[in-house]
Design an enzyme around this catalytic site. Structure first.
Site, PDB file in Angstrom:
ATOM      1  N   GLN A  34      -4.925  -1.450   9.563  1.00 60.35           N
ATOM      2  CA  GLN A  34      -4.890  -2.790   8.979  1.00 60.35           C
ATOM      3  C   GLN A  34      -5.554  -3.788   9.933  1.00 60.35           C
ATOM      4  O   GLN A  34      -5.248  -3.815  11.128  1.00 60.35           O
ATOM      5  CB  GLN A  34      -3.431  -3.193   8.682  1.00 60.35           C
ATOM      6  CG  GLN A  34      -3.268  -4.505   7.953  1.00 60.35           C
ATOM      7  CD  GLN A  34      -3.787  -4.471   6.508  1.00 60.35           C
ATOM      8  OE1 GLN A  34      -3.819  -3.429   5.868  1.00 60.35           O
ATOM      9  NE2 GLN A  34      -4.210  -5.622   6.015  1.00 60.35           N
TER      10      GLN A  34
ATOM     11  N   LYS B  52       0.846  -1.206   0.000  1.00 60.85           N
ATOM     12  CA  LYS B  52       0.000   0.000   0.000  1.00 60.85           C
ATOM     13  C   LYS B  52       0.875   1.247   0.000  1.00 60.85           C
ATOM     14  O   LYS B  52       0.609   2.213  -0.715  1.00 60.85           O
ATOM     15  CB  LYS B  52      -0.932  -0.006   1.224  1.00 60.85           C
ATOM     16  CG  LYS B  52      -2.083  -0.989   1.094  1.00 60.85           C
ATOM     17  CD  LYS B  52      -2.839  -1.198   2.401  1.00 60.85           C
ATOM     18  CE  LYS B  52      -3.893  -2.294   2.228  1.00 60.85           C
ATOM     19  NZ  LYS B  52      -4.563  -2.684   3.475  1.00 60.85           N
TER      20      LYS B  52
ATOM     21  N   ASP C 206     -11.291   3.032   3.888  1.00 57.96           N
ATOM     22  CA  ASP C 206     -11.669   1.614   3.801  1.00 57.96           C
ATOM     23  C   ASP C 206     -13.179   1.460   3.590  1.00 57.96           C
ATOM     24  O   ASP C 206     -13.637   0.393   3.179  1.00 57.96           O
ATOM     25  CB  ASP C 206     -11.330   0.906   5.123  1.00 57.96           C
ATOM     26  CG  ASP C 206     -10.054   0.068   5.052  1.00 57.96           C
ATOM     27  OD1 ASP C 206      -9.740  -0.433   3.960  1.00 57.96           O
ATOM     28  OD2 ASP C 206      -9.398  -0.080   6.099  1.00 57.96           O
TER      29      ASP C 206
HETATM   30  N1  GUN Z   1      -7.282  -6.700   6.177  1.00 56.43           N
HETATM   31  C1  GUN Z   1      -7.609  -7.445   5.084  1.00 56.43           C
HETATM   32  N2  GUN Z   1      -8.195  -6.674   4.153  1.00 56.43           N
HETATM   33  C2  GUN Z   1      -8.234  -5.426   4.655  1.00 56.43           C
HETATM   34  C3  GUN Z   1      -8.727  -4.193   4.139  1.00 56.43           C
HETATM   35  O1  GUN Z   1      -9.266  -4.082   3.026  1.00 56.43           O
HETATM   36  N3  GUN Z   1      -8.583  -3.114   4.957  1.00 56.43           N
HETATM   37  C4  GUN Z   1      -8.018  -3.212   6.181  1.00 56.43           C
HETATM   38  N4  GUN Z   1      -7.945  -2.094   6.912  1.00 56.43           N
HETATM   39  N5  GUN Z   1      -7.557  -4.337   6.683  1.00 56.43           N
HETATM   40  C5  GUN Z   1      -7.673  -5.434   5.917  1.00 56.43           C
END
Ligand code: GUN
Length: 295
Positions: A97, A53, A120
């Site tokens: 996350q 990311k 998100d």
């Molecule tokens: N963990 C797995 N997928 C995601 C996501 O799309 N966003 C976040 N914040 N954590 C995750």
């Protein structure tokens, strides 16, 4: 028949190129889009997602910063950091996350993020807005799948979309998006889950099948109606001593068998995954534009 392979890498690259132009324009107006990612703990998969990311941000001119916190971090500490980013006008997106260590409530943490910076799309305000069908941050994976359908001109309107998996991150929001009376939606939707029993009677009816469970090879060729479109959201690590990292990634679909029956299919890797990452960037730019009142 051999299915068309839906290329998530190429489609995500198109989105990034478009965003690069928008970011140049934002920066000319004195706004540098900024995403703050918070990672708690040392889960290897989570670390690798977060690193990707950050790299994505750097590539297209978003300020991407990651705060890494220890596994023992308290809920108060994490909430205090979120509060700081909420009140920092130079921060446009905040992503924590998931999953989080057991001492921290995911529900509380998600609710603590300002809905205006919730790139998100997990905050209850954004979920509510999504259900109501009004402007919001759409969750990245469902939005990425819809963008793939748009790119490949696979219109869900009037089709039967069958979603396997009811997660808050993928299955549930994608089902809701597909049933909206909107362009690139307006489908009849069925959601299957662990309470559904035998999946085959449902999946065989799908014009568009979305597998988002997290079980390798759950979806076999016999479960597919010939000519269906198959979207594989699964990301499963399989031990593989011949691979450099000692594992390889597979989806929830038995790709080798299903691609002979389907009309189009997403590969793993290189299908939905890159689109999820692209939509995080898109949501961050959307937030920066809102900040400048351009959106
Ligand atoms: N963990 C797995 N997928 C995601 C996501 O799309 N966003 C976040 N914040 N954590 C995750």
């Amino acid at each position: 028949m051999s299915a068309l392979i839906i290329d998530g890498n190429a489609t995500a690259e198109k989105i990034r190129v478009q965003l690069e132009t928008e970011i140049v324009q934002l920066r000319e107006r004195g706004c540098h889009p900024r995403l703050e990612v918070i990672l708690v703990g040392d889960d290897p998969a989570a670390q690798s997602y977060v690193a990707m990311k950050q790299k994505d941000c750097e590539r297209i001119g978003i300020l991407g910063q990651t705060t890494r916190l220890g596994t023992e971090t308290s809920e108060e500490e994490l909430l205090a950091l979120i509060d700081r980013f909420n009140h920092d006008a130079s921060v446009h997106g905040i992503l924590v996350q998931l999953p989080l260590p057991h001492q921290i409530s995911e529900e509380k943490v998600i609710a603590a993020i300002s809905p205006d910076k919730d790139v998100d799309g997990f905050h209850p305000v954004n979920v509510g807005r999504m259900v109501a069908g009004v402007d919001c941050f759409l969750p990245c994976t469902p939005a990425g799948i819809q963008a793939l359908l748009v790119e490949y001109k696979i219109d869900p309107k009037g089709k039967h979309v069958v979603v396997v998996g009811r997660s808050t991150i993928v299955g549930k929001p994608f089902a809701i998006m597909m049933m909206q009376k909107k362009p690139w939606a307006n489908a009849t939707v069925t959601v299957c889950h662990t309470g559904s029993g035998d999946l085959k009677p449902y999946t065989q009816q799908a014009d568009i099948l979305v597998a988002a469970v997290g079980r390798p090879a759950l979806i076999s060729a016999e479960m597919i109606k010939p000519g269906a479109v198959v979207i594989d959201v699964g990301v499963n690590r399989i031990e593989d001593s011949s691979a450099k990292r000692g594992y390889r990634l597979v989806g929830d679909v038995d790709f080798a068998a299903v691609h002979k029956v389907a009309s189009a299919i997403t590969p793993v890797p290189g299908g939905v995954g890159p689109m999820t990452r692209a939509f995080l960037l898109k949501n961050t730019v959307k937030s920066a534009k809102k900040f400048l009142k351009l959106d």
